[in-house]
Design a protein around this motif. Sequence first.
Motif, PDB file in Angstrom:
ATOM      1  N   MET A 131       0.809  -1.210   0.000  1.00  0.00           N
ATOM      2  CA  MET A 131       0.000   0.000   0.000  1.00  0.00           C
ATOM      3  C   MET A 131       0.846   1.266   0.000  1.00  0.00           C
ATOM      4  SD  MET A 131      -2.735  -1.123   2.916  1.00  0.00           S
ATOM      5  CE  MET A 131      -3.404   0.541   3.057  1.00  0.00           C
ATOM      6  N   LYS A 132       0.234   2.333  -0.472  1.00  0.00           N
ATOM      7  CA  LYS A 132       0.843   3.655  -0.361  1.00  0.00           C
ATOM      8  C   LYS A 132       0.827   4.091   1.103  1.00  0.00           C
ATOM      9  CE  LYS A 132      -3.347   6.445  -0.727  1.00  0.00           C
ATOM     10  NZ  LYS A 132      -3.242   7.012   0.625  1.00  0.00           N
ATOM     11  N   PHE A 133       1.530   5.196   1.396  1.00  0.00           N
ATOM     12  CA  PHE A 133       1.503   5.806   2.718  1.00  0.00           C
ATOM     13  C   PHE A 133       1.370   7.306   2.496  1.00  0.00           C
ATOM     14  CE2 PHE A 133       3.744   6.423   7.025  1.00  0.00           C
ATOM     15  CZ  PHE A 133       2.592   6.125   7.716  1.00  0.00           C
ATOM     16  N   GLY A 134       0.374   7.931   3.137  1.00  0.00           N
ATOM     17  CA  GLY A 134       0.001   9.303   2.823  1.00  0.00           C
ATOM     18  C   GLY A 134       0.974  10.355   3.328  1.00  0.00           C
ATOM     19  N   TRP A 135       0.823  11.582   2.786  1.00  0.00           N
ATOM     20  CA  TRP A 135       1.666  12.716   3.164  1.00  0.00           C
ATOM     21  C   TRP A 135       1.581  12.992   4.673  1.00  0.00           C
ATOM     22  CZ3 TRP A 135       5.408  14.702   0.541  1.00  0.00           C
ATOM     23  CH2 TRP A 135       5.363  14.885  -0.847  1.00  0.00           C
ATOM     24  N   HIS A 136       2.744  13.093   5.306  1.00  0.00           N
ATOM     25  CA  HIS A 136       2.764  13.376   6.738  1.00  0.00           C
ATOM     26  C   HIS A 136       4.144  13.871   7.158  1.00  0.00           C
ATOM     27  CE1 HIS A 136       4.532   9.387   6.463  1.00  0.00           C
ATOM     28  NE2 HIS A 136       5.090   9.603   7.642  1.00  0.00           N
ATOM     29  N   GLN A 137       4.200  14.466   8.321  1.00  0.00           N
ATOM     30  CA  GLN A 137       5.443  14.695   9.052  1.00  0.00           C
ATOM     31  C   GLN A 137       5.505  13.639  10.147  1.00  0.00           C
ATOM     32  OE1 GLN A 137       3.892  18.712   9.860  1.00  0.00           O
ATOM     33  NE2 GLN A 137       5.958  19.477   9.462  1.00  0.00           N
ATOM     34  N   ASP A 138       6.677  13.070  10.393  1.00  0.00           N
ATOM     35  CA  ASP A 138       6.749  12.061  11.448  1.00  0.00           C
ATOM     36  C   ASP A 138       6.342  12.645  12.798  1.00  0.00           C
ATOM     37  OD1 ASP A 138       7.412   9.983   9.783  1.00  0.00           O
ATOM     38  OD2 ASP A 138       9.569  10.183  10.083  1.00  0.00           O
TER      39      ASP A 138
END
Length: 267
Positions: free
Chosen positions: A113-120
């Motif tokens: 799967m993809k992983f969405g835009w984020h800051q850790d």
Amino acid sequence: MSVVPQDQREQYHEEGFMILPGVIPQDMLEMLREECSYFLGYFDSIMDAKGVEVDNLCHRGKRYFINNRYRLSRRMWKFLFSPLMAEVAQAALGPDVYLFHEQWVVKGAEQGMKFGWHQDSGYVKHYEKGANHKPYVTVWCTLDDVSEENGTVYLLPHSRGGTKDCLLEHTLESGTNDVIGYDGDDPGDPVIVPAGSVVAFTSYNLHRSGANQTNRMRRVYLPQYSCEPIRRPDGKPWAMATPFLTDGQNVYDHMEDSAAKYGPFPE
């Protein structure tokens, strides 16, 4: 000889990331691959016992985030507290370093799967709003060659994301349990590097990853280090605060390392 060249140090402090192709020694790379295989089987057995196909961010056969279990291995500490990780972490954070978090990030063949835009740091803020902290460093270590086809990471430099000193608001995405911090049009820059590479970026950098469309897994090991303990409101570490470097010297003591001393602690 320095593993982190000056131009990458400067790029990290200006744009939030450094890219170090092929710096992980071959014996360490093979060890990480062997340990990854063990932990994938380990986590599948946990989901079997629970009778579930999805456990938080893990989706069986598709995407795995297996975190903070390095003490179950007799060998992982040798990489986490190695001279290589010491140099990368010190270049990013300065002379005082703690292991904050570590995890396997694996995308299954043909369905990863993809992983969405984020800051850790957005995950810390989302799950523990009182855990104020300075940016930490994510060290993305490739166990396979990574490409757009197999779901590599896409980074948004600080100058384009406006994130050098800014922690954005994140919202929970239904169906994936991802927290999302950006919905703009900039696709980010894909990281294309061989197995055994290190990509280090700040916990304020926006990043995402695509789906794995190949017939092989895409495996990454991902330690994260902080310049000081990141604490919950009750004073305990949010994840871990295992001492690594003090004034630039490696102070890690394997015999003293335990969850009871350094976390993770129960909520």
